[in-house]
Enzyme design. Structure first.
Site, PDB file in Angstrom:
ATOM      1  N   ASP A 540       0.852  -1.187   0.000  1.00 52.70           N
ATOM      2  CA  ASP A 540       0.000   0.000   0.000  1.00 52.70           C
ATOM      3  C   ASP A 540       0.894   1.245   0.000  1.00 52.70           C
ATOM      4  O   ASP A 540       2.120   1.158   0.174  1.00 52.70           O
ATOM      5  CB  ASP A 540      -0.883  -0.030   1.248  1.00 52.70           C
ATOM      6  CG  ASP A 540      -2.122   0.846   1.136  1.00 52.70           C
ATOM      7  OD1 ASP A 540      -2.282   1.521   0.100  1.00 52.70           O
ATOM      8  OD2 ASP A 540      -2.918   0.858   2.092  1.00 52.70           O
ATOM      9  N   GLU A 543       2.648   5.078  -3.997  1.00 55.58           N
ATOM     10  CA  GLU A 543       2.591   6.062  -5.087  1.00 55.58           C
ATOM     11  C   GLU A 543       3.899   6.881  -5.272  1.00 55.58           C
ATOM     12  O   GLU A 543       4.070   7.393  -6.369  1.00 55.58           O
ATOM     13  CB  GLU A 543       1.417   7.032  -4.871  1.00 55.58           C
ATOM     14  CG  GLU A 543       0.065   6.393  -5.028  1.00 55.58           C
ATOM     15  CD  GLU A 543      -0.340   5.563  -3.804  1.00 55.58           C
ATOM     16  OE1 GLU A 543      -1.139   4.620  -3.959  1.00 55.58           O
ATOM     17  OE2 GLU A 543       0.182   5.837  -2.710  1.00 55.58           O
ATOM     18  N   ASP A 616      -9.113   3.766  -2.171  1.00 52.38           N
ATOM     19  CA  ASP A 616      -9.986   4.091  -1.043  1.00 52.38           C
ATOM     20  C   ASP A 616     -11.306   4.684  -1.514  1.00 52.38           C
ATOM     21  O   ASP A 616     -11.505   5.904  -1.513  1.00 52.38           O
ATOM     22  CB  ASP A 616      -9.265   5.051  -0.098  1.00 52.38           C
ATOM     23  CG  ASP A 616      -8.006   4.427   0.491  1.00 52.38           C
ATOM     24  OD1 ASP A 616      -7.886   3.188   0.456  1.00 52.38           O
ATOM     25  OD2 ASP A 616      -7.137   5.177   0.974  1.00 52.38           O
TER      26      ASP A 616
END
Length: 775
Positions: A540, A543, A616
């Site tokens: 997770d 980015e 999300d």
């Protein structure tokens, strides 16, 4: 019968449902992006020019001008005043299976070297870079995104046929035929000299055209002006400020861009990930379109909004066009910040691609059928990693399950309620203070026993591992990374320090192959103590998310392996992190087994390392509806193992929405329920009857069809065919299916028609809803 929504009703639903809102001040618009502004200024100059640039006077002698001499020319790099790129006719030549020619910036004398690679399967590769660069330009994405780092093989030179044609006005056209479609149609590429353009043809049909509008613009490197007053000659070319952060550009302006047209097409798809319709809306020149271009820049966008072209967690710069006769795709292989404009015309769709740095590296997959296109794209970036069967079952997750006892209780709850599942997930709070590869033993006193308990029922655990590393001298992972010089650097050579879940955090440089090897080694059982063969991984925040920086990610002027900047490699960082984990899990056992690694960030080629999800989302009907075009767009772009969080991550779904999401989620390739830490508990049985029974039936249906899903994954891993398919893939000549984004195909045998809006209230029943049913 389940009802279908019209596209206009869907749009109204998406706009009406959003109750969360992204903070737009954290993220750039196109008008705040200097390199995009410069390209738009160049195009504005084209519209003012009376006639296109004549190229006939250009010759090879001018093509040898060095960039160093050219950079000193007055006005170098200015982006206004009409076209100043032309093809040098004498430079066109065929070399085996490659076509070479130069395009000159005639104001500055800088040659841009083009190479057309004629590849097997009809694939065309178009590459362009400075012929005599002052400093190297980043061209490393191909090594990571392409199959074996090279992509499809070149055709044999004997299979290339060259024909000289003549356009109106006498300018030459060079035609090269190098393949045939399954139906026997010749596949060819044409290079027109004046005005210059590149065209892909299938039979007698033009399907893709480069630079037909003359938008090609390539900012060559140049010395930095010594006088402060000269720095402004190029709009924010040497530094740029956004939200009190200044980005220093040590190489100066270096963006690239070109128009790519799809003549005869009305619909284009792909370039995920955005919350937009399946058939991409225009961004210029039409009512009902977007006011911003589609952005391709991997970002952690908290509480992202619907119906928006802003960039999200991952991107694949692959666009597909389809009409009744042809399906064609274009991959823009550039990992830097990229904006894509779409203009729909009566004679086709025009797109304009602009990237901050790097080179032009484009692949055309000419189809002409959907099946041929999927196979061609698979030869470019590869196929989906073939998963183990457990990965196709149901996954249960939340942020966070409290402790080991909670995990065991949830596991038992599935058995007590007769609901099958395969995997339970542990979010960040299982760790010792957000130190990954550790356990909080006050909550998880015996992780080995916990894993053994799950294994006794053939179940798995997934633990989250994020890329940020807590800056703590007592933390062994931090010490190793720091002492070995493995961290991303500031421009002055100091280790970069940001803020994320652990507080102060550093970031490993995954562009360095030695770092990727090291990171993978951390998954060894003797290093990640408490992990077992049934422990799998969730990557997770890759980015890479940073809480205290512009756009919530690593600063663009940070320095990586080889001296490259973050701006050069931004969109591949998440994929390289994902790859490191995947390869580490392959190596952790004496007999390698197929890993399972979920990633939030991704790029072209990520499908070779495991699944992704849409990030999300929220517990709203609009997010349920939008999950379908998001998953289909990813599927068209090669990301086949993909899903959306069932129930919505943010918020609390009511019984009806919760149940409908399971009914749709059972048809997601990746099937996981997930929830935010502030959301109420929502294991599948907690809504009570009749909802528990309906949810159970949806999950049981998924398990009954596992052989079908497994077969689809096998085909995907071999031939590149998507599991989820827009209706037009199976019905390519039915125009009413071209924009359909509510019902879809799972393989070629099952059509799914989900309910994506609340059912009407039953007459005379007060607040009760009409009974839920499954057709």
């Amino acid at each position: 019968m389940m009802r279908l929504l019209t596209l206009s009703a869907i749009a109204a639903l998406l706009l009406a449902q959003s109750v969360v809102a992204v903070n737009h001040a954290n993220f750039k618009t196109s008008s705040q992006s200097a390199f995009y502004r410069r390209h738009r200024a160049y195009i504005d100059g084209l519209t003012k020019a009376e006639t296109p640039l004549a190229a006939s006077s250009l010759n090879d002698e001018s093509a040898t001008t060095t960039a160093a001499a050219a950079a000193a020319a007055p006005g170098a790099g200015e982006a206004t005043g009409g076209p100043h790129f032309g093809l040098a006719p004498e430079s066109v030549r065929l070399d085996g299976s490659r076509v070479h020619f130069d395009v000159l910036n005639t104001r500055d004398g800088v040659p841009i070297a083009f190479t057309l690679c004629l590849c097997e399967g009809g694939v065309l590769r178009v590459k362009a870079t400075e012929k005599h660069p002052l400093v190297p330009r980043y061209d490393g994405a191909a090594a990571h995104s392409l199959v074996n780092g090279t992509g499809p093989a070149l055709v044999s030179p004997e299979d290339v046929t060259h024909e000289a044609l003549e356009a109106e006005g006498g300018a030459a056209i060079h035609s090269y035929t190098y393949g045939r479609s399954a139906a026997g149609e010749p596949i060819s590429v044409r290079v027109s000299e004046d005005p210059w353009r590149i065209e892909q043809w299938v039979g007698d049909t033009l399907v893709v055209s480069f630079n037909s509008l003359g938008y090609f613009y390539f900012e060559h490197h140049r010395p930095k002006p010594e006088a402060e007053s000269e720095l402004g000659a190029v709009d924010d070319g040497w530094s740029e400020t956004f939200a009190h952060w200044t980005d220093t550009k040590r190489r100066g302006p270096e963006s690239v861009g070109v128009d790519i047209e799809f003549p005869g097409f009305e619909h284009v798809y792909g370039i995920p990930e955005h919350t937009v319709p399946l058939s991409l809306r225009p961004t210029r020149g039409a009512e009902g379109g977007y006011k911003e271009p589609y952005r391709l820049y991997n970002l952690d966008v908290f509480e992202y909004e619907l119906d928006s072209p802003m960039g999200l967690y991952g991107h694949v710069p692959y666009m597909v066009a389809h009409n009744r006769r042809h399906t064609v795709g274009v991959l823009w292989l550039n990992p830097t910040d990229t904006w894509v404009d779409v203009t729909k015309r009566t004679d086709g769709v025009s797109t304009h691609w602009v990237s901050e740095a790097g080179v032009v590296d484009v692949f055309v997959t000419p189809g002409p059928t959907p099946a041929e296109l999927f196979g061609q794209y698979a030869t470019v970036t590869g196929t989906t990693a073939f998963p183990r069967e457990f990965a196709l079952g149901y996954h249960q997750c939340r942020w966070s399950y409290n402790d080991q006892q909670d995990i065991i209780a949830v596991d038992s709850g599935f058995d007590q309620h007769g609901i099958p599942y395969d995997v339970i997930w542990l979010d960040i709070d299982y760790t010792d203070g957000k130190r990954y590869f550790t356990w909080d033993y006050s909550k998880f006193p015996d992780p080995v026993a916990m894993h053994e308990h799950l294994a006794s029922s053939r179940r798995q655990a997934v633990t989250v591992i994020d890329p940020h590393i807590k800056a703590d001298d007592k933390y062994w992972v931090y010490r190793e990374a720091r002492d070995r010089g493995y961290l991303v650097k500031e421009a002055d050579g100091q280790d970069y320090l940001g803020q994320c879940w652990p507080g102060d955090a550093v970031y490993a440089d995954f562009t360095n192959p030695e770092v990727r090897e090291w990171w993978g080694s951390l998954y060894a059982f003797d290093k990640f103590k408490g992990s077992m063969p049934n422990t799998f991984i969730w990557n997770d925040m890759n980015e890479m998310a940073v809480f205290n920086t512009p756009e919530v990610t690593l600063k663009r002027d940070l320095v990586h392996h080889g001296g490259w900047e973050q701006r050069d490699v931004h969109n591949i960082m998440g994929m390289l992190f994902h790859q490191s984990t995947y390869e580490g899990l392959v190596r952790r056992e004496p007999v390698p087994k197929r890993p399972f690694v979920l990633s939030r960030s991704y790029f072209a080629g990520s499908q070779r390392h495991g699944p992704v999800w849409t990030g999300d989302n929220a517990a709203e009907w609009g997010h349920l509806a939008m999950s379908i075009p998001m998953l289909l767009s990813n599927s068209l772009a090669g990301i086949h193992f993909v899903g959306a969080d069932v129930g919505g991550f943010f918020g609390d779904p009511d019984e009806e929405l919760f149940t409908r999401w399971y009914q749709l989620g059972a048809w997601n390739p990746f099937f996981r329920g997930h929830a935010h830490i502030d959301a109420r508990r929502r294991e599948p049985w907690l809504k009570g009857e009749p909802y528990t029974g309906i949810i159970r039936d949806a999950i049981l249906l998924r398990y009954r069809l596992l052989p079908y899903w497994y077969t689809l994954f096998r085909h995907s891993s071999v031939a590149g065919t998507p599991l989820l398919r827009p209706m037009w893939v199976e019905f390519p000549d039915q125009e009413d299916k071209f924009a359909e984004q509510v019902h879809f195909m799972v393989g070629s045998a099952i059509m799914v028609r989900p309910v994506i809006e609340p059912m009407p209230r039953a007459e005379g029943s007060g607040d009760e809803r009409a009974p839920l049913s499954v057709d």
